[in-house]
Write an enzyme that holds these catalytic residues in place. Structure first.
Site, short mmCIF file in Angstrom:
data_model
loop_
_atom_site.label_atom_id
_atom_site.label_comp_id
_atom_site.label_asym_id
_atom_site.label_seq_id
_atom_site.Cartn_x
_atom_site.Cartn_y
_atom_site.Cartn_z
N ARG A 167 14.62 32.38 -2.65
CA ARG A 167 14.39 30.81 -2.47
C ARG A 167 15.64 30.31 -2.47
O ARG A 167 16.25 30.33 -3.62
CB ARG A 167 13.35 30.48 -3.69
CG ARG A 167 12.18 31.23 -3.47
CD ARG A 167 10.82 30.34 -3.16
NE ARG A 167 9.66 31.15 -3.23
CZ ARG A 167 8.45 31.22 -3.66
NH1 ARG A 167 8.38 30.15 -4.37
NH2 ARG A 167 7.55 31.96 -3.62
N GLU A 169 16.77 27.69 -4.00
CA GLU A 169 16.52 26.56 -5.26
C GLU A 169 17.77 26.09 -5.26
O GLU A 169 18.56 26.75 -6.07
CB GLU A 169 16.13 27.36 -6.37
CG GLU A 169 14.62 28.11 -6.24
CD GLU A 169 13.39 27.25 -6.14
OE1 GLU A 169 13.31 26.11 -6.46
OE2 GLU A 169 12.42 28.00 -6.13
N ARG A 175 14.59 28.67 -15.34
CA ARG A 175 13.61 29.34 -14.84
C ARG A 175 13.42 29.67 -13.33
O ARG A 175 12.42 30.27 -12.62
CB ARG A 175 12.10 28.81 -15.53
CG ARG A 175 12.00 27.26 -14.76
CD ARG A 175 10.58 26.72 -15.59
NE ARG A 175 10.26 25.67 -14.49
CZ ARG A 175 9.32 25.39 -14.20
NH1 ARG A 175 8.09 26.11 -14.47
NH2 ARG A 175 8.77 24.31 -13.21
N HIS A 176 14.39 29.31 -12.61
CA HIS A 176 14.57 29.38 -11.23
C HIS A 176 15.82 30.10 -10.76
O HIS A 176 17.10 29.89 -11.40
CB HIS A 176 14.55 28.28 -10.43
CG HIS A 176 13.29 27.26 -10.38
ND1 HIS A 176 12.91 26.41 -11.31
CD2 HIS A 176 12.21 27.42 -9.73
CE1 HIS A 176 11.90 25.94 -11.22
NE2 HIS A 176 11.35 26.39 -10.23
N GLU A 312 4.52 29.20 -15.98
CA GLU A 312 3.94 29.63 -14.94
C GLU A 312 4.47 31.00 -14.75
O GLU A 312 5.74 31.26 -14.41
CB GLU A 312 3.98 28.68 -13.66
CG GLU A 312 3.34 29.10 -12.57
CD GLU A 312 3.66 28.68 -11.19
OE1 GLU A 312 3.90 27.54 -11.39
OE2 GLU A 312 3.90 29.51 -10.34
N SER A 315 0.78 32.72 -9.56
CA SER A 315 -0.16 31.88 -9.08
C SER A 315 -0.86 32.51 -7.63
O SER A 315 -0.40 33.40 -7.06
CB SER A 315 0.68 30.46 -8.67
OG SER A 315 0.75 30.41 -7.29
N ARG A 363 10.30 36.20 -14.80
CA ARG A 363 9.83 35.13 -15.69
C ARG A 363 9.20 35.86 -16.80
O ARG A 363 9.06 35.41 -17.78
CB ARG A 363 8.84 34.13 -15.02
CG ARG A 363 9.82 33.21 -14.32
CD ARG A 363 8.94 32.05 -13.90
NE ARG A 363 9.66 30.84 -12.90
CZ ARG A 363 9.09 30.06 -12.35
NH1 ARG A 363 7.59 29.84 -12.68
NH2 ARG A 363 9.49 29.19 -11.81
#
Ligand code: AMO
Length: 389
Positions: A167, A169, A175-176, A312, A315, A363
């Site tokens: 990704r 980001e 956390r990314h 999180e 998901s 994570r």
């Protein structure tokens, strides 16, 4: 090793006192028990051969107590990884991956691998990495989303993939990262989101038990940080989370601080490190065209997040398996259905109700090992600025 000047050959003594730290040496000598050494044995050398002499000074101390900045540690990661406390994180990671895989296979999942070079992303255009692909443009996979669903259409019923996800980001957060390991599961013939949640719970309860046992056997100091879990995990409706946050009905996604605040309250009230946030509103998931909207209340999806102490971790939810509605969702998300020919074809020749989730391995390791930054949970992390080592 004992290096008493009087008991060691002077040439050998000189070699060792001159040898820089972290060099690789082959030593012969006599081994004897000793109460003084940490391992209970000592070696008195009789001969030694230097196999690889380390340069001096070291860019990063390995045995020093003084902590270095994370950036320095990551710049010199091979030295950093020699520290027992850092190695302990990767023992935990290896054990967790193995335990999760075993637990999923026991639930009847088939492990699969799907392409990472794609013509189209599934998780929104903002975080796509373009790749020059001969004379075409391709993207690195943000998730195996479309393929895992296609495999349900292929009759595989329960699939599992553990693979890198990419990704773009742009933001620099703890956390990314731009390359992470996603554990993706997809399950066919479900009746609702609870079918998914109960598989996820079962797998995590079993896997955590195995990780804890393995780390204890190895004497890994992180063993005690792996909690004993019990299912079912608490389920908190998204609307309740919004009430806790003092913004009922706002229908905005939860930010980092919101997740933390909800986490503190959830852990306090329910005493479980894991909890689900369920029934995400359609408005929050609008870009997720593959998410099924509830028939009896189209404002809601059956989507859930699985959080661990305020972060999180996973998901997922039930997917839209009805072709016409899926096409409509793609349009509502502002995309052209013509971009997804292979994916959509899978829905035209018999597709059962299904659903699944994506679980962020990095994570999970970050939270279990109590790491302030997700980068520490990967051997060689990648972020907006870091491409080396
Ligand atoms: P989502 O985008 O929520 O869902 O990602 C699933 C999980 O992957 C992890 N994750 C990340 N970890 C580190 N760095 C990142 N940049 C990053 N982005 C995501 C998180 C997150 O919970 N296709 C859906 C899943 C599904 O519905 O099956 C998806 O990718 O832990």
């Amino acid at each position: 090793m004992t290096l008493k000047k009087e008991s060691v050959d002077p040439a050998l003594f000189a070699l060792f006192t001159d040898l820089p730290r972290e060099s690789v040496v082959e030593v012969e000598g006599s081994v004897h028990r000793s109460g003084k050494s940490r391992r209970g044995v000592e070696l008195t050398p009789t001969s030694a051969r230097v196999i690889s002499r380390a340069e001096s000074p070291l860019p990063l101390g390995v045995v020093d107590k003084v902590g270095a900045e994370l950036a320095t540690r990551l710049d010199h990661r091979t030295l950093d990884l020699r520290k027992p406390a850092v190695r302990a994180i990767f023992e935990l990671r290896s054990s967790l991956l193995q335990a999760l895989r075993t637990a999923y296979l026991r639930q009847g999942f088939l492990e699969v691998e799907t392409p990472k070079l794609l013509r189209q992303g599934a998780e929104g255009g903002a975080t796509l990495f373009p790749v020059e692909y001969f004379d075409q443009r391709a993207f690195l996979a943000q998730s195996p989303q479309l393929y895992k669903q296609m495999l349900i259409g292929a009759g595989l019923e329960r699939v599992l993939e553990i693979a890198p996800a990419f990704r773009a980001e742009p933001s620099d957060t703890v956390r990314h990262i731009t390359e992470f390991t996603s554990l993706d599961a997809e399950v066919g013939y479900i009746e609702g989101a609870d079918d998914l949640r109960s598989i996820l719970e079962t797998v995590l309860v079993e896997a955590f038990r195995q990780v804890r046992r393995e780390l204890e056997e190895r004497g890994n100091p992180l063993a005690g940080d792996v909690p004993e879990l019990s299912a079912p995990f608490p389920r908190i409706p998204f609307s309740t989370a919004e009430e806790w946050l003092g913004r009922p009905g706002a229908e905005a996604d939860l930010g980092t601080e919101d997740e933390k605040a909800v986490g503190e309250r959830a852990v306090r009230e329910f005493g479980s490190p894991f909890y689900f946030i369920i029934d995400f509103p359609t408005r929050v998931k609008i870009h997720t065209f593959y998410a099924q909207r509830k028939d009896d209340n189209p404002r809601l999806t059956g989507y859930f997040d699985l959080d661990f102490r305020g972060l999180e971790i996973a998901s997922g939810g039930p997917r839209e398996h009805r072709y016409d509605r899926l096409v409509e969702n793609i349009r509502t998300a502002g995309l052209d259905p013509a971009l997804f020919p292979g994916y959509l074809e899978a829905f035209r020749f018999g597709m059962p109700p299904h659903g699944g989730w994506g679980f962020g391995v990095d994570r999970m390791v970050q939270m279990l090992a109590g790491l302030p930054n997700i980068r520490e949970a990967r051997l060689f992390p990648r972020d907006r600025y870091r491409l080396d080592p």
